[in-house]
Enzyme design. Structure first.
Site, PDB file in Angstrom:
ATOM      1  CG  LEU A  26      -1.824  -1.196   1.453  1.00 42.83           C
ATOM      2  CD1 LEU A  26      -2.522  -1.121   2.807  1.00 42.83           C
ATOM      3  CD2 LEU A  26      -2.856  -1.262   0.325  1.00 42.83           C
ATOM      4  CB  THR A  73       8.514  -4.410   2.872  1.00 50.28           C
ATOM      5  OG1 THR A  73       7.682  -5.148   3.775  1.00 50.28           O
ATOM      6  CG2 THR A  73       8.217  -4.821   1.441  1.00 50.28           C
ATOM      7  CE  LYS A  77      10.527  -4.407   7.200  1.00 53.19           C
ATOM      8  NZ  LYS A  77       9.576  -4.282   8.309  1.00 53.19           N
ATOM      9  CG  ASN A  98      11.298   0.828   7.912  1.00 53.71           C
ATOM     10  OD1 ASN A  98      12.104   1.711   8.224  1.00 53.71           O
ATOM     11  ND2 ASN A  98      10.010   0.942   8.162  1.00 53.71           N
ATOM     12  CG  ASP A 114       8.754  -1.306  10.613  1.00 53.74           C
ATOM     13  OD1 ASP A 114       8.091  -0.667   9.777  1.00 53.74           O
ATOM     14  OD2 ASP A 114       9.411  -2.320  10.323  1.00 53.74           O
ATOM     15  N   GLY A 141      11.784  -9.280  13.463  1.00 49.84           N
ATOM     16  CA  GLY A 141      12.231  -7.968  13.015  1.00 49.84           C
ATOM     17  C   GLY A 141      11.345  -6.833  13.505  1.00 49.84           C
ATOM     18  CG  ASN A 162       9.553 -15.198  19.855  1.00 52.45           C
ATOM     19  OD1 ASN A 162       8.540 -14.968  19.183  1.00 52.45           O
ATOM     20  ND2 ASN A 162      10.641 -15.720  19.322  1.00 52.45           N
ATOM     21  NE  ARG A 163       6.848 -20.132  16.653  1.00 48.06           N
ATOM     22  CZ  ARG A 163       6.465 -20.138  15.391  1.00 48.06           C
ATOM     23  NH1 ARG A 163       5.291 -20.670  15.067  1.00 48.06           N
ATOM     24  NH2 ARG A 163       7.213 -19.608  14.446  1.00 48.06           N
ATOM     25  CG  MET A 226       2.942  -4.872  15.244  1.00 50.04           C
ATOM     26  SD  MET A 226       4.713  -4.991  14.992  1.00 50.04           S
ATOM     27  CE  MET A 226       5.315  -4.324  16.534  1.00 50.04           C
ATOM     28  N   GLY A 250      -2.715  -2.935  12.982  1.00 50.01           N
ATOM     29  CA  GLY A 250      -1.481  -2.257  12.626  1.00 50.01           C
ATOM     30  C   GLY A 250      -1.570  -1.331  11.422  1.00 50.01           C
TER      31      GLY A 250
END
Ligand code: NDP
Length: 283
Positions: A26, A73, A77, A98, A114, A141, A162-163, A226, A250
Site C-alpha cells: 500500500l 519490506t 530488511k 526499512n 516501524d 524484526g 516469544n515462541r 501489528m 497495525g
C-alpha cells in the site's frame, strides 16, 4: 535524461519500496497522498527485487541521480541493514532497515521507522506509555524495531515473550536496558499485569494466536496487533473476548511508519489521519 517535476521544472525525486513479493504493498498510495497534501512532487513505485541479489539491484536504483530513497519490506530488511553506510539507533538494535535515504554525497543512511510508527499510532489513540508495563509478543524484526522507540517513550517495563524463547533472550540482551525482560511461556504467569499488549508475531496472518494467558487481557488498556486487515484479526477478537478495553490493528502503524520515512526524505510532516481513513475505507 531527467524526468522533470511538472510544476517546477526541476528533476523529479524518485522513491520506491523494495520487497518480494511486493504487489500487495500500500506504500505507493500512502506516499502519493502524503506528497499531494504537502505539495511535493515525487514518483514512488513498487519494485520486486530478486531474492539473493538485493544489494546489487538496490545499488542500480541508487545509481540514478534522481533516486533519493526507498522503503524496504520483507524479506530484505536485514540485507538493507548490511547495505547502508550508517544507521539510526533503532535500526542498529533491530539489525534491520526499512527506510534508506541517499545523502548528497551519495552515501546511504538507514533507518527503522516501524517502531516510531507503532508508538505514534498508540499515542494517536491516547495510549499512555510512560511507566507502563508492556508485553511484547514476538521477537522477530518488527519486535526488534519496536524496542528502542518504546523505551524512548518511557515504558516502565518491557516484557518480551516469544515462541522461541532464545530469540526473546537475545533481544533483551541486545537492548542493554534493564527494563527489557525476556520471559518464557512458563514464566508468563498471572503475577504480571501488562497495561499494553502488543502482538508483533505474524500469527494472525494464519488466523492463529501466539501463546498468551487470557487473564492478561482483563486489566490491559489496549491490545495491539501489528497485522491489519478488513476485519479484526484473530488476536484482536481474542483480546476483546477476554476483556481488553481497546483493540487496535497495525494499519495506523503502517501509515505512521510511512510518514516518518516521508519526513526523513523531504523534511515535511504529512497529516496522517485522512490517509489512514482512506486506507481503512479502501480495504
Ligand atoms: P519475522 O518473521 O521477523 O518474525 C515473526 C515473529 O512471529 C517471530 O517472533 C515468530 O516466532 C512469530 N510467529 C510466527 N508465527 C507464529 C505463530 N503461529 N505463533 C506464535 N508466534 C509466531 O516477522 P516480522 O517481525 O518482520 O513481522 C511480524 C508481523 O508484523 C508480520 O505479520 C508483519 O506483517 C507485521 N508488521 C506490520 C507492520 C505494520 O506497519 N503494521 C510493520 C512490520 C511488520 P519464532 O521466533 O518462534 O519463529
Amino acid at each position: 535524461m531527467f524526468d522533470f517535476d511538472k510544476n517546477e521544472s526541476r528533476p523529479m525525486q524518485k522513491f520506491a519500496v523494495f520487497g518480494n513479493p511486493i504487489a500487495q504493498s500500500l506504500s505507493p498510495t500512502i506516499h502519493q497522498m502524503f506528497a499531494k497534501s504537502c505539495d511535493v512532487t515525487l514518483s514512488y513505485t513498487k519494485e520486486e527485487l530478486s531474492l539473493g541479489d538485493f544489494a546489487e539491484e538496490a545499488r542500480q536504483f541508487f545509481a540514478d541521480v534522481q533516486f533519493k530513497g526507498c522503503n524496504v519490506t520483507v524479506p530484505f530488511k536485514e540485507e538493507a541493514f548490511r547495505l547502508v553506510d550508517r544507521c539510526s539507533p533503532a535500526a542498529q538494535l533491530a539489525q534491520a532497515v526499512n527506510t534508506i535515504k541517499k545523502e548528497p554525497d551519495g552515501s546511504l543512511s538507514g533507518f527503522n521507522t516501524d517502531g516510531i510508527g507503532l508508538v505514534t499510532d498508540l499515542m494517536n489513540h491516547g495510549v499512555r506509555l510512560q511507566d507502563a508495563t508492556v508485553l511484547l509478543l514476538g521477537a522477530g524484526g518488527a519486535a526488534k524495531g519496536a524496542v528502542h522507540p518504546l523505551l524512548d517513550a518511557g515504558v516502565g517495563q518491557l516484557l518480551v515473550l516469544n515462541r522461541s524463547t532464545d530469540k526473546a533472550v537475545a533481544l533483551a540482551e541486545q537492548s542493554r536496558d534493564s527494563r527489557v525482560v525476556a520471559m518464557s511461556s512458563a514464566e508468563a504467569t498471572c503475577a504480571f499485569a501488562p497495561d499494553v499488549i502488543i502482538n508483533s508475531t505474524s500469527a494472525s496472518l494464519s488466523h492463529t494466536l501466539p501463546t498468551v494467558l487470557p487473564e492478561f487481557f482483563e486489566r490491559c488498556s489496549v491490545a495491539y496487533d501489528m497485522v491489519y486487515g478488513s476485519e479484526p484479526t484473530t488476536f484482536m477478537a481474542y483480546a476483546k473476548e477476554h476483556g481488553a478495553a481497546q483493540q487496535l490493528d497495525g494499519l495506523g502503524m503502517l501509515v505512521e511508519q510511512a510518514a516518518a520515512a516521508f519526513t526523513i526524505w523531504t523534511n515535511e510532516k504529512p497529516h496522517t489521519q485522512e490517509v489512514l481513513q482512506f486506507m481503512r475505507k479502501s480495504m
